[in-house]
Write a protein that holds these residues in place. Sequence first.
Motif: not given
Length: 356
Positions: A59, A34, A54-56, A136, A51-52, A61
Amino acid sequence: MRKIKYKKGRKSQPYSLEYTGIHKSKDSEMQLFTYNDTFFSESDDFVIANLDKKQDPHKNYWLNIHGLNDLELLQEITTHFEIDNFLLSDILNTTKRTKIEEQDEVLFFNIKSILPTENSDNISVEQISFVLKEGVLISFQEKRSDFFTHIRERIRLHTGIVRKKKVDYLLYILLDSIMENFYVTLENEENNLEELINTTKKSADPVILERIEKHRDNFNFLKRSIIPLRDSLYNIKNIKFDNVFNAIEEDNFSFFDRLHQKSLELLEQINSDMGSLESASNFYFSAQSNKMNEIMKTLTIVSAIFIPMTFIVGVYGMNFDNMPELRYQNGYYTVIGIMVFIGVVMLIYFKKRRWF
Protein backbone atom coordinates in the motif's frame (compact mmCIF):
# COMPACT_ATOMS: atom_id res chain seq x y z
CA MET A 1 13.56 44.97 -4.98
CA ARG A 2 11.83 42.15 -3.14
CA LYS A 3 14.23 40.54 -0.66
CA ILE A 4 14.00 37.31 1.26
CA LYS A 5 14.17 38.00 4.98
CA TYR A 6 16.95 35.86 6.35
CA LYS A 7 17.21 37.53 9.74
CA LYS A 8 15.21 34.94 11.64
CA GLY A 9 16.74 32.05 9.76
CA ARG A 10 20.24 33.19 10.66
CA LYS A 11 19.37 33.22 14.34
CA SER A 12 18.13 29.64 14.22
CA GLN A 13 20.67 26.95 14.98
CA PRO A 14 20.74 23.95 12.62
CA TYR A 15 18.88 21.66 15.02
CA SER A 16 16.65 24.29 16.67
CA LEU A 17 12.95 23.98 15.87
CA GLU A 18 11.10 27.23 15.27
CA TYR A 19 8.50 27.99 12.64
CA THR A 20 9.58 31.18 10.87
CA GLY A 21 6.57 31.64 8.57
CA ILE A 22 3.69 34.10 8.84
CA HIS A 23 0.81 31.62 9.34
CA LYS A 24 1.32 31.27 13.07
CA SER A 25 -2.39 31.20 13.89
CA LYS A 26 -3.07 28.06 11.82
CA ASP A 27 -3.62 24.88 13.83
CA SER A 28 -1.81 21.76 12.66
CA GLU A 29 -4.03 19.14 11.02
CA MET A 30 -3.22 15.82 9.39
CA GLN A 31 -4.87 13.90 6.59
CA LEU A 32 -3.88 10.35 5.62
CA PHE A 33 -4.55 8.67 2.29
CA THR A 34 -3.85 4.96 2.07
CA TYR A 35 -4.24 3.43 -1.36
CA ASN A 36 -3.20 1.00 -4.04
CA ASP A 37 -4.83 -0.20 -7.25
CA THR A 38 -7.61 -2.05 -5.41
CA PHE A 39 -7.76 -0.33 -2.00
CA PHE A 40 -8.42 3.20 -0.75
CA SER A 41 -9.02 4.80 2.62
CA GLU A 42 -9.00 8.41 3.79
CA SER A 43 -8.63 9.71 7.34
CA ASP A 44 -9.15 13.37 8.27
CA ASP A 45 -7.88 14.80 11.56
CA PHE A 46 -5.57 11.81 11.68
CA VAL A 47 -3.63 10.92 14.83
CA ILE A 48 -0.12 9.58 14.32
CA ALA A 49 -0.57 7.01 17.09
CA ASN A 50 -3.13 5.25 14.91
CA LEU A 51 -0.52 4.50 12.26
CA ASP A 52 1.20 1.17 12.63
CA LYS A 53 4.96 1.23 12.96
CA LYS A 54 5.23 -1.13 10.02
CA GLN A 55 3.33 -0.10 6.92
CA ASP A 56 1.87 -2.58 4.47
CA PRO A 57 4.47 -2.83 1.67
CA HIS A 58 1.66 -3.33 -0.86
CA LYS A 59 0.00 0.00 0.00
CA ASN A 60 0.98 3.63 -0.51
CA TYR A 61 0.68 6.23 2.26
CA TRP A 62 0.29 9.95 1.75
CA LEU A 63 0.31 11.94 4.97
CA ASN A 64 -0.54 15.61 4.40
CA ILE A 65 0.03 18.13 7.23
CA HIS A 66 -1.60 21.59 7.24
CA GLY A 67 -0.06 24.08 9.65
CA LEU A 68 3.44 23.98 11.13
CA ASN A 69 2.82 25.42 14.58
CA ASP A 70 2.46 22.21 16.59
CA LEU A 71 6.15 21.34 17.10
CA GLU A 72 5.31 18.42 19.39
CA LEU A 73 3.17 16.84 16.67
CA LEU A 74 5.83 17.39 14.00
CA GLN A 75 8.52 15.83 16.20
CA GLU A 76 6.24 12.87 16.78
CA ILE A 77 5.92 12.44 13.01
CA THR A 78 9.66 12.66 12.38
CA THR A 79 10.34 10.20 15.20
CA HIS A 80 7.77 7.72 13.86
CA PHE A 81 9.17 7.83 10.34
CA GLU A 82 12.81 8.10 11.49
CA ILE A 83 13.41 11.49 9.87
CA ASP A 84 16.41 13.55 10.95
CA ASN A 85 15.69 16.63 13.06
CA PHE A 86 17.88 18.60 10.67
CA LEU A 87 15.27 18.11 7.93
CA LEU A 88 12.49 19.17 10.30
CA SER A 89 14.32 22.43 10.99
CA ASP A 90 14.46 23.02 7.22
CA ILE A 91 10.72 22.37 6.99
CA LEU A 92 10.00 24.94 9.71
CA ASN A 93 12.43 27.55 8.35
CA THR A 94 10.55 29.15 5.45
CA THR A 95 13.50 31.39 4.51
CA LYS A 96 15.28 28.41 2.97
CA ARG A 97 15.63 28.33 -0.79
CA THR A 98 14.21 25.44 -2.82
CA LYS A 99 16.44 22.39 -2.51
CA ILE A 100 16.58 18.61 -2.70
CA GLU A 101 18.46 16.51 -0.16
CA GLU A 102 19.02 12.78 0.06
CA GLN A 103 19.71 11.15 3.42
CA ASP A 104 19.96 7.39 3.58
CA GLU A 105 16.47 6.17 2.69
CA VAL A 106 14.84 9.61 2.80
CA LEU A 107 14.46 12.14 -0.01
CA PHE A 108 13.67 15.69 1.13
CA PHE A 109 12.30 18.30 -1.28
CA ASN A 110 11.00 21.77 -0.46
CA ILE A 111 9.53 24.25 -2.92
CA LYS A 112 7.94 27.70 -2.92
CA SER A 113 4.34 27.80 -4.10
CA ILE A 114 3.68 31.20 -5.67
CA LEU A 115 0.34 32.72 -6.62
CA PRO A 116 -0.81 36.27 -7.49
CA THR A 117 -2.68 38.19 -4.83
CA GLU A 118 -6.21 39.11 -5.89
CA ASN A 119 -6.73 42.81 -6.76
CA SER A 120 -3.08 43.55 -6.09
CA ASP A 121 0.32 43.55 -7.78
CA ASN A 122 1.76 41.49 -4.93
CA ILE A 123 2.66 37.79 -4.95
CA SER A 124 1.77 35.38 -2.15
CA VAL A 125 4.34 32.73 -1.23
CA GLU A 126 3.97 29.48 0.71
CA GLN A 127 6.68 26.93 1.37
CA ILE A 128 5.68 23.29 0.84
CA SER A 129 8.01 20.47 1.86
CA PHE A 130 8.00 16.78 0.97
CA VAL A 131 9.62 13.78 2.59
CA LEU A 132 9.72 10.64 0.44
CA LYS A 133 10.44 7.20 1.82
CA GLU A 134 9.72 3.74 0.48
CA GLY A 135 5.92 3.59 0.26
CA VAL A 136 5.40 6.85 2.20
CA LEU A 137 5.10 10.49 1.14
CA ILE A 138 4.71 13.21 3.76
CA SER A 139 3.81 16.72 2.64
CA PHE A 140 4.05 19.79 4.90
CA GLN A 141 1.96 22.88 4.09
CA GLU A 142 1.97 26.13 6.02
CA LYS A 143 -1.82 26.45 5.74
CA ARG A 144 -4.83 24.70 4.28
CA SER A 145 -5.16 25.39 0.56
CA ASP A 146 -6.66 23.85 -2.57
CA PHE A 147 -3.42 23.17 -4.47
CA PHE A 148 -3.96 19.40 -4.36
CA THR A 149 -7.77 19.14 -4.41
CA HIS A 150 -7.87 17.67 -7.93
CA ILE A 151 -5.18 15.13 -6.98
CA ARG A 152 -7.20 13.98 -3.98
CA GLU A 153 -10.19 13.52 -6.27
CA ARG A 154 -8.11 11.45 -8.69
CA ILE A 155 -7.09 9.17 -5.82
CA ARG A 156 -10.64 8.90 -4.48
CA LEU A 157 -12.21 8.19 -7.88
CA HIS A 158 -9.32 6.06 -9.15
CA THR A 159 -8.87 8.18 -12.28
CA GLY A 160 -5.56 8.22 -14.13
CA ILE A 161 -2.66 6.05 -13.07
CA VAL A 162 -1.87 7.57 -9.67
CA ARG A 163 -3.19 4.55 -7.71
CA LYS A 164 -1.33 2.15 -9.98
CA LYS A 165 1.96 3.91 -9.25
CA LYS A 166 4.08 4.25 -6.14
CA VAL A 167 4.31 7.41 -4.06
CA ASP A 168 7.20 8.75 -6.16
CA TYR A 169 4.66 9.33 -8.95
CA LEU A 170 2.42 11.07 -6.41
CA LEU A 171 5.36 13.36 -5.58
CA TYR A 172 5.69 14.13 -9.28
CA ILE A 173 2.04 15.16 -9.74
CA LEU A 174 2.13 17.22 -6.51
CA LEU A 175 5.21 19.09 -7.75
CA ASP A 176 3.58 19.49 -11.15
CA SER A 177 0.52 21.01 -9.48
CA ILE A 178 2.71 23.51 -7.62
CA MET A 179 4.56 24.40 -10.81
CA GLU A 180 1.20 25.15 -12.44
CA ASN A 181 0.94 27.98 -9.91
CA PHE A 182 4.09 29.46 -11.46
CA TYR A 183 2.35 29.47 -14.82
CA VAL A 184 -0.75 31.11 -13.31
CA THR A 185 1.40 33.77 -11.64
CA LEU A 186 3.45 34.34 -14.78
CA GLU A 187 0.30 34.66 -16.91
CA ASN A 188 -1.09 37.20 -14.45
CA GLU A 189 2.16 39.19 -14.59
CA GLU A 190 2.11 39.07 -18.40
CA ASN A 191 -1.46 40.42 -18.44
CA ASN A 192 -0.39 43.26 -16.15
CA LEU A 193 2.63 43.85 -18.35
CA GLU A 194 0.45 44.13 -21.47
CA GLU A 195 -1.79 46.58 -19.63
CA LEU A 196 1.25 48.64 -18.59
CA ILE A 197 2.61 48.75 -22.15
CA ASN A 198 -0.74 50.02 -23.44
CA THR A 199 -0.97 52.57 -20.64
CA THR A 200 2.50 53.97 -21.29
CA LYS A 201 1.39 54.79 -24.85
CA LYS A 202 -1.49 56.90 -23.54
CA SER A 203 -0.25 58.45 -20.34
CA ALA A 204 2.94 59.62 -18.66
CA ASP A 205 1.63 59.34 -15.11
CA PRO A 206 4.52 58.69 -12.65
CA VAL A 207 2.39 55.93 -11.06
CA ILE A 208 3.05 53.88 -14.22
CA LEU A 209 6.78 53.89 -13.50
CA GLU A 210 6.11 52.70 -9.93
CA ARG A 211 4.04 49.79 -11.29
CA ILE A 212 6.76 48.94 -13.82
CA GLU A 213 9.32 48.72 -11.02
CA LYS A 214 6.91 46.65 -8.91
CA HIS A 215 6.45 44.09 -11.68
CA ARG A 216 10.18 44.08 -12.35
CA ASP A 217 10.63 43.01 -8.72
CA ASN A 218 7.96 40.33 -9.19
CA PHE A 219 9.70 38.91 -12.27
CA ASN A 220 13.04 38.91 -10.45
CA PHE A 221 11.43 37.12 -7.50
CA LEU A 222 9.91 34.51 -9.82
CA LYS A 223 13.29 34.00 -11.43
CA ARG A 224 15.03 33.62 -8.07
CA SER A 225 12.41 31.04 -7.07
CA ILE A 226 12.61 28.97 -10.25
CA ILE A 227 16.40 28.79 -10.62
CA PRO A 228 16.95 26.64 -7.48
CA LEU A 229 13.91 24.57 -8.46
CA ARG A 230 15.49 23.93 -11.86
CA ASP A 231 18.73 22.88 -10.18
CA SER A 232 16.92 20.60 -7.73
CA LEU A 233 14.98 18.86 -10.49
CA TYR A 234 18.19 18.39 -12.43
CA ASN A 235 19.82 16.81 -9.36
CA ILE A 236 17.10 14.14 -9.27
CA LYS A 237 18.80 12.70 -12.34
CA ASN A 238 21.87 11.95 -10.22
CA ILE A 239 19.73 9.84 -7.88
CA LYS A 240 19.00 7.55 -10.80
CA PHE A 241 22.66 6.57 -11.06
CA ASP A 242 23.79 6.49 -7.42
CA ASN A 243 22.16 3.07 -6.75
CA VAL A 244 21.48 4.08 -3.14
CA PHE A 245 18.02 5.63 -3.04
CA ASN A 246 15.41 3.24 -4.43
CA ALA A 247 12.11 5.00 -3.57
CA ILE A 248 11.88 6.40 -7.11
CA GLU A 249 11.13 3.84 -9.80
CA GLU A 250 13.40 3.99 -12.82
CA ASP A 251 10.46 4.51 -15.19
CA ASN A 252 9.33 7.57 -13.22
CA PHE A 253 12.54 9.58 -13.62
CA SER A 254 11.25 10.71 -17.01
CA PHE A 255 8.35 12.49 -15.25
CA PHE A 256 10.76 14.54 -13.15
CA ASP A 257 12.68 15.31 -16.32
CA ARG A 258 9.47 16.85 -17.67
CA LEU A 259 9.31 19.10 -14.63
CA HIS A 260 12.89 20.14 -15.29
CA GLN A 261 11.93 21.07 -18.85
CA LYS A 262 9.00 23.09 -17.50
CA SER A 263 11.34 25.04 -15.24
CA LEU A 264 13.52 25.86 -18.24
CA GLU A 265 10.45 27.04 -20.19
CA LEU A 266 9.42 29.25 -17.27
CA LEU A 267 12.87 30.83 -17.06
CA GLU A 268 12.94 31.49 -20.80
CA GLN A 269 9.52 33.11 -20.65
CA ILE A 270 10.50 35.23 -17.65
CA ASN A 271 13.62 36.46 -19.45
CA SER A 272 11.47 37.36 -22.47
CA ASP A 273 8.92 39.17 -20.29
CA MET A 274 11.65 41.09 -18.48
CA GLY A 275 12.87 42.25 -21.89
CA SER A 276 9.35 43.48 -22.68
CA LEU A 277 9.20 45.18 -19.29
CA GLU A 278 12.50 46.90 -20.05
CA SER A 279 11.01 48.07 -23.35
CA ALA A 280 7.98 49.46 -21.50
CA SER A 281 10.30 51.30 -19.13
CA ASN A 282 12.34 52.71 -22.03
CA PHE A 283 9.15 53.73 -23.84
CA TYR A 284 7.94 55.54 -20.71
CA PHE A 285 11.17 57.55 -20.45
CA SER A 286 11.15 58.21 -24.20
CA ALA A 287 7.57 59.48 -23.96
CA GLN A 288 8.57 61.70 -21.04
CA SER A 289 11.56 63.01 -23.01
CA ASN A 290 9.44 63.67 -26.10
CA LYS A 291 6.87 65.47 -24.01
CA MET A 292 9.59 67.63 -22.49
CA ASN A 293 11.01 68.32 -25.95
CA GLU A 294 7.57 69.43 -27.16
CA ILE A 295 7.24 71.76 -24.20
CA MET A 296 10.69 73.21 -24.78
CA LYS A 297 9.98 73.64 -28.50
CA THR A 298 6.74 75.51 -27.74
CA LEU A 299 8.51 77.76 -25.25
CA THR A 300 11.34 78.38 -27.72
CA ILE A 301 8.90 79.38 -30.49
CA VAL A 302 7.07 81.74 -28.15
CA SER A 303 10.39 83.22 -27.00
CA ALA A 304 11.61 83.61 -30.60
CA ILE A 305 8.43 85.51 -31.57
CA PHE A 306 8.72 87.91 -28.66
CA ILE A 307 12.48 88.55 -28.97
CA PRO A 308 12.13 91.14 -31.83
CA MET A 309 9.10 92.65 -30.08
CA THR A 310 11.14 92.94 -26.90
CA PHE A 311 13.91 94.60 -28.90
CA ILE A 312 11.49 97.20 -30.28
CA VAL A 313 10.06 97.84 -26.84
CA GLY A 314 13.57 98.16 -25.46
CA VAL A 315 14.59 100.68 -28.13
CA TYR A 316 11.61 102.93 -27.54
CA GLY A 317 11.92 102.54 -23.83
CA MET A 318 15.23 104.45 -23.80
CA ASN A 319 15.08 107.90 -22.23
CA PHE A 320 16.74 109.95 -24.98
CA ASP A 321 15.41 113.44 -25.71
CA ASN A 322 16.10 113.30 -29.46
CA MET A 323 13.75 110.43 -30.50
CA PRO A 324 11.51 111.92 -33.21
CA GLU A 325 9.26 108.79 -33.43
CA LEU A 326 8.01 109.49 -29.93
CA ARG A 327 6.25 112.63 -31.23
CA TYR A 328 4.41 110.98 -34.11
CA GLN A 329 0.66 111.16 -33.73
CA ASN A 330 0.11 107.51 -34.82
CA GLY A 331 3.49 106.19 -33.61
CA TYR A 332 1.98 103.87 -31.00
CA TYR A 333 -0.36 102.19 -33.51
CA THR A 334 2.42 101.96 -36.08
CA VAL A 335 4.78 100.18 -33.67
CA ILE A 336 2.01 97.84 -32.50
CA GLY A 337 1.21 97.01 -36.13
CA ILE A 338 4.88 96.33 -36.90
CA MET A 339 5.13 94.01 -33.85
CA VAL A 340 1.99 92.09 -34.86
CA PHE A 341 3.27 91.83 -38.43
CA ILE A 342 6.61 90.45 -37.26
CA GLY A 343 4.83 87.90 -35.04
CA VAL A 344 2.55 86.73 -37.85
CA VAL A 345 5.45 86.45 -40.31
CA MET A 346 7.48 84.39 -37.84
CA LEU A 347 4.51 82.10 -37.14
CA ILE A 348 4.04 81.48 -40.86
CA TYR A 349 7.77 80.81 -41.25
CA PHE A 350 7.84 78.32 -38.34
CA LYS A 351 4.73 76.59 -39.68
CA LYS A 352 6.26 76.16 -43.13
CA ARG A 353 9.36 74.69 -41.52
CA ARG A 354 7.04 72.34 -39.57
CA TRP A 355 8.49 73.35 -36.26
CA PHE A 356 5.08 72.95 -34.68
